[in-house]
Write a protein that holds these residues in place. Structure first.
Motif, PDB file in Angstrom:
ATOM      1  N   SER A 118      10.541   0.241  51.256  1.00 22.03           N
ATOM      2  CA  SER A 118      10.196   1.626  51.862  1.00 22.03           C
ATOM      3  C   SER A 118      11.364   2.203  51.208  1.00 22.03           C
ATOM      4  CB  SER A 118       9.442   2.057  52.844  1.00 22.03           C
ATOM      5  OG  SER A 118       9.328   2.949  53.564  1.00 22.03           O
ATOM      6  N   SER A 119      11.503   3.302  51.238  1.00 20.03           N
ATOM      7  CA  SER A 119      12.602   4.432  51.162  1.00 20.03           C
ATOM      8  C   SER A 119      12.415   5.569  52.368  1.00 20.03           C
ATOM      9  CB  SER A 119      13.135   4.101  50.548  1.00 20.03           C
ATOM     10  OG  SER A 119      12.725   4.955  49.265  1.00 20.03           O
ATOM     11  N   ILE A 120      13.760   5.574  52.291  1.00 18.49           N
ATOM     12  CA  ILE A 120      13.822   7.137  53.017  1.00 18.49           C
ATOM     13  C   ILE A 120      15.277   8.084  52.472  1.00 18.49           C
ATOM     14  CG2 ILE A 120      14.131   8.526  55.446  1.00 18.49           C
ATOM     15  CD1 ILE A 120      12.636   6.071  56.272  1.00 18.49           C
ATOM     16  N   ASN A 121      15.200   9.168  52.114  1.00 23.36           N
ATOM     17  CA  ASN A 121      16.110   9.572  52.122  1.00 23.36           C
ATOM     18  C   ASN A 121      16.622  11.023  51.906  1.00 23.36           C
ATOM     19  OD1 ASN A 121      16.429   7.555  49.909  1.00 23.36           O
ATOM     20  ND2 ASN A 121      15.659   8.600  48.237  1.00 23.36           N
ATOM     21  N   VAL A 122      17.413  11.452  52.934  1.00 18.30           N
ATOM     22  CA  VAL A 122      17.856  13.267  53.050  1.00 18.30           C
ATOM     23  C   VAL A 122      18.954  13.377  52.092  1.00 18.30           C
ATOM     24  CG1 VAL A 122      18.441  14.525  54.671  1.00 18.30           C
ATOM     25  CG2 VAL A 122      17.232  11.990  55.196  1.00 18.30           C
ATOM     26  N   ASN A 123      18.787  14.605  50.935  1.00 21.99           N
ATOM     27  CA  ASN A 123      19.488  15.589  50.444  1.00 21.99           C
ATOM     28  C   ASN A 123      19.293  16.680  50.862  1.00 21.99           C
ATOM     29  OD1 ASN A 123      19.490  13.114  48.258  1.00 21.99           O
ATOM     30  ND2 ASN A 123      17.392  13.442  47.933  1.00 21.99           N
ATOM     31  N   LYS A 127      17.372  21.630  52.449  1.00 24.10           N
ATOM     32  CA  LYS A 127      17.496  20.032  52.608  1.00 24.10           C
ATOM     33  C   LYS A 127      16.041  19.569  51.973  1.00 24.10           C
ATOM     34  CE  LYS A 127      20.294  20.596  57.101  1.00 24.10           C
ATOM     35  NZ  LYS A 127      20.638  21.784  56.023  1.00 24.10           N
ATOM     36  N   ILE A 128      16.308  18.436  51.833  1.00 24.72           N
ATOM     37  CA  ILE A 128      14.952  17.619  50.989  1.00 24.72           C
ATOM     38  C   ILE A 128      14.766  16.370  51.782  1.00 24.72           C
ATOM     39  CG2 ILE A 128      13.832  16.682  49.347  1.00 24.72           C
ATOM     40  CD1 ILE A 128      14.956  19.442  47.741  1.00 24.72           C
ATOM     41  N   TYR A 129      13.452  15.799  52.566  1.00 24.36           N
ATOM     42  CA  TYR A 129      13.868  14.903  53.483  1.00 24.36           C
ATOM     43  C   TYR A 129      12.461  14.028  52.669  1.00 24.36           C
ATOM     44  CZ  TYR A 129      15.289  17.573  56.850  1.00 24.36           C
ATOM     45  OH  TYR A 129      16.352  18.170  57.661  1.00 24.36           O
ATOM     46  N   LEU A 165       6.080  10.611  49.884  1.00 23.36           N
ATOM     47  CA  LEU A 165       5.776  11.739  50.691  1.00 23.36           C
ATOM     48  C   LEU A 165       7.393  12.736  51.032  1.00 23.36           C
ATOM     49  CD1 LEU A 165       3.924  13.407  52.973  1.00 23.36           C
ATOM     50  CD2 LEU A 165       4.927  12.040  54.665  1.00 23.36           C
ATOM     51  N   GLN A 166       6.962  14.190  50.327  1.00 26.22           N
ATOM     52  CA  GLN A 166       8.382  15.229  50.563  1.00 26.22           C
ATOM     53  C   GLN A 166       8.608  16.419  51.317  1.00 26.22           C
ATOM     54  OE1 GLN A 166      11.005  14.800  46.534  1.00 26.22           O
ATOM     55  NE2 GLN A 166      10.845  17.238  46.573  1.00 26.22           N
ATOM     56  N   HIS A 167       9.537  16.541  51.706  1.00 28.06           N
ATOM     57  CA  HIS A 167       9.662  17.862  52.437  1.00 28.06           C
ATOM     58  C   HIS A 167      10.933  18.543  52.252  1.00 28.06           C
ATOM     59  CE1 HIS A 167      10.189  21.046  55.377  1.00 28.06           C
ATOM     60  NE2 HIS A 167       9.301  21.543  55.555  1.00 28.06           N
ATOM     61  N   ASN A 168      10.472  20.163  51.704  1.00 24.12           N
ATOM     62  CA  ASN A 168      11.629  20.924  50.905  1.00 24.12           C
ATOM     63  C   ASN A 168      11.887  21.847  51.691  1.00 24.12           C
ATOM     64  OD1 ASN A 168      13.363  23.031  49.339  1.00 24.12           O
ATOM     65  ND2 ASN A 168      12.300  22.017  47.660  1.00 24.12           N
ATOM     66  N   SER A 169      12.778  22.631  52.991  1.00 25.36           N
ATOM     67  CA  SER A 169      13.673  22.740  53.649  1.00 25.36           C
ATOM     68  C   SER A 169      13.352  24.725  52.997  1.00 25.36           C
ATOM     69  CB  SER A 169      14.686  23.133  55.023  1.00 25.36           C
ATOM     70  OG  SER A 169      15.571  23.014  53.890  1.00 25.36           O
TER      71      SER A 169
END
Length: 179
Positions: A110-115, A132-134, A152-156
């Protein structure tokens, strides 16, 4: 292991017009147990919309991967950045990322990225964008041939949330079934 690095490059388009020129000085340092740091300074010329933009950019990154179970890292870049569009201009930009990977056992990863990416218009000192993309990606390998992956991805910026679930069965190296 440490050392300086110097890179110089020039790129032309098919009409023989110089579109990118870069001079970069970088310092890389690698320590024992997969710990690394990098810092650099770049002078760039980028041609966009018929305009040559002279930019200065700075960067820093680090990564720690001392075991198979866990790794973490980050990078940050800042300096001059072109605003691409009908009326391009040179603004003050920054971008960065923070990432972490977990592998509690061999079949689960599993990996978690915040860009993040941000641009300021220096003329009006106003924010053009701040994105910000989580992102979370998890993969479970049931067998050598059967795999389940979820992103799973969220784009602010666009205020969107996306989910992508993939089930894959590999028959051989050239044949894969997926849902």
């Amino acid at each position: 292991n440490l050392g300086p690095e110097f890179v110089y490059s020039r790129n032309w388009n098919f009409d023989e017009i110089l579109v990118v020129e870069e001079a970069r000085v970088r310092r890389r340092t690698s320590f024992a147990r997969n710990v690394s740091l990098r810092a650099d300074v770049r002078r760039e010329m980028e041609r966009y919309g018929g305009i040559n933009f002279d930019k200065t950019r700075y960067g820093f990154s680090g990564n720690v991967s001392t075991s198979r179970l866990f790794s973490v890292g980050a990078n940050l870049n800042w300096g001059d950045q072109v605003r691409y569009g009908e009326t391009p201009f040179l603004g003050e930009g920054s971008s960065g990322s923070l990432f972490m990977a977990l592998r509690p056992f061999s079949r689960l990863q599993s990996s978690i990225n915040v860009n993040t990416s941000r641009l300021l218009d220096p003329t009006f000192q106003s924010e053009v964008f701040d994105v910000k993309i989580y992102r979370a990606l998890t993969t479970y390998q049931f067998t050598v041939r059967l795999l389940l992956r979820n992103i799973l991805q969220h784009n602010s910026f666009s205020q969107t949330l996306g989910a992508n679930i993939l089930l894959t069965y590999r028959v051989n190296s050239g044949t894969v079934f997926f849902v």
